[in-house]
Design a protein around this motif. Structure first.
Motif, mmCIF file in Angstrom:
data_model
loop_
_atom_site.group_PDB
_atom_site.id
_atom_site.type_symbol
_atom_site.label_atom_id
_atom_site.label_comp_id
_atom_site.label_asym_id
_atom_site.label_seq_id
_atom_site.Cartn_x
_atom_site.Cartn_y
_atom_site.Cartn_z
ATOM 1 N N UNK A 1 0.859 -1.190 0.000
ATOM 2 C CA UNK A 1 0.000 0.000 0.000
ATOM 3 C C UNK A 1 0.895 1.239 0.000
ATOM 4 N N UNK A 2 0.785 2.043 -1.063
ATOM 5 C CA UNK A 2 1.670 3.198 -1.255
ATOM 6 C C UNK A 2 0.820 4.453 -1.437
ATOM 7 N N UNK A 3 1.007 5.464 -0.587
ATOM 8 C CA UNK A 3 0.228 6.701 -0.752
ATOM 9 C C UNK A 3 0.710 7.462 -1.997
ATOM 10 N N UNK A 4 -0.213 7.878 -2.846
ATOM 11 C CA UNK A 4 0.211 8.597 -4.062
ATOM 12 C C UNK A 4 -0.469 9.957 -4.252
ATOM 13 N N UNK A 5 -1.655 10.143 -3.670
ATOM 14 C CA UNK A 5 -2.366 11.411 -3.872
ATOM 15 C C UNK A 5 -3.029 11.829 -2.563
ATOM 16 N N UNK A 6 -2.940 13.110 -2.225
ATOM 17 C CA UNK A 6 -3.668 13.652 -1.080
ATOM 18 C C UNK A 6 -4.580 14.764 -1.566
ATOM 19 N N UNK A 7 -5.834 14.719 -1.114
ATOM 20 C CA UNK A 7 -6.808 15.756 -1.456
ATOM 21 C C UNK A 7 -7.350 16.319 -0.146
ATOM 22 N N UNK A 8 -7.291 17.635 0.014
ATOM 23 C CA UNK A 8 -7.945 18.251 1.170
ATOM 24 C C UNK A 8 -9.304 18.777 0.710
ATOM 25 N N UNK A 9 -10.219 18.851 1.680
ATOM 26 C CA UNK A 9 -11.631 19.022 1.343
ATOM 27 C C UNK A 9 -12.295 19.929 2.365
#
Lengths: 227, 227
Positions: A128-136
């Motif tokens: 499991x590799x983090x690739x995108x972060x979205x703040x909301x």
């Protein structure tokens, strides 16, 4: 509401309908404080009510194979690429849905820089590799449209028409002449807008350093690289 | 119409607003015939009126830097990853727009397998790597909804909650019990649905072989790897 929108976004197509992603929802203040340094303490992490980390995930699928008498072989570059594309596609589907609901979204470009710290903060397992972060959040401002290149810059008919230097100058002319671009150049004491990118925003040292960090992390996560 | 939709899709956000992608529109029959074998001759290439190849592209940006007294350093893994994410995001934005116009779209998962042949057919220059292909046309059928995993499979709160074996069985139960899944298992002479994926659709040999092909092609395109 976030879970409902994520469930809708999951209608986006994925490689072989394998849905090779997971999304971690962060709303807890202490957890955000753990994430923030990995995103170079960009204020959006602490200030936005919701932070979503979209991860390329072959863990769930691999485990499903293992408990079903199958021989999964997804710890490799091609499989990682498939998972990363699935992840980006579902992230953008989510962003479209959220914006249609009137929410404001912001992609953070730091996720692939400090993936090891993010994985630790979110307790990500193997593959499991983090690739995108979205703040909301609900938007309280209407940022100036940053503009886009003319479509002729990125659309090609039948074959890739490599532009001449003169053509490239024309395609970037509007971008360079924007007031905010010129302020950017002046603030950074540079001569050209391109130098702001190469010397300040995305310089050689950073690109090469974070290439090594990210690739090492992918390997540590269980994807055998280069192959 | 395709160009108008691509111009709209280009409003999707990208890394530093660099728009690190290009799209090649293929409608010419001879050009499609050159592309088809790279996609294992899937009928959609010849039958759909339009084939779009979305490419991760640091060529245009690098050349813009070079003619503006800047020192671009984007031939590396991190930069390639940024370009690939930009490309997937704009592709999905395009697909959303096209489907809202009533068009039918289909992602082909073969682009990262045979990138060298695709690059040759489309005359791609250095730093341009094909990553996604979408075929496009007016739909004349309504395929059965292939279904998705329950949202609990991919949504995690605060930290990644690694599921137990029992939990994984529950999450995949509906997928396994679908009629088309059971036909899939029977047709392929397998015992479990997972074996259809590991032995037939995405087997070890293919995954490992195409990992090498794709990574070698990325390096040949000018991205220094592993770092």
């Amino acid at each position: 509401m976030v879970e409902r929108m994520l469930a809708m976004a999951a209608n986006a197509p994925t490689t072989g309908n394998m849905q090779l992603y997971s999304v971690i929802i962060t709303t807890d203040k202490d957890r955000k404080a753990k994430l923030a340094p990995a995103h170079f303490s960009q204020p959006a992490i602490m200030n936005a009510p919701v932070v979503l980390t979209f991860c390329a995930d072959f863990n769930r699928f691999t485990r499903w194979c293992e408990i079903n008498d199958a021989d999964p072989a997804y710890g490799n570059f091609q499989s990682f690429i498939s998972a990363m594309l699935d992840t980006a596609i579902v992230a953008q589907q989510f962003v479209t849905i959220a914006e249609m609901e009137g929410l404001g979204t912001c992609y953070l470009g730091t996720t692939t820089y400090n993936a090891p710290q993010i994985a630790e903060a979110l307790e990500l397992p193997e593959l499991v590799v983090p690739v995108i972060t979205v703040t909301l959040g609900w938007p309280d401002e209407h940022p100036v449209d940053p503009g886009r290149l003319p479509e002729a810059a990125f659309i090609h008919r039948e074959v890739y028409a490599d532009p001449s230097d003169q053509r490239i100058r024309e395609l970037y002319k509007e971008k360079e002449s924007r007031e905010d671009s010129q302020e950017f150049v002046a603030e950074n004491g540079k001569k050209t807008l391109a130098q702001v990118f190469t010397d300040v925003r995305y310089p050689r040292g950073n690109n090469e350093f974070f290439s090594k960090v990210f690739m090492d992390f992918i390997v540590k996560s269980g994807y055998k690289l280069p192959y």
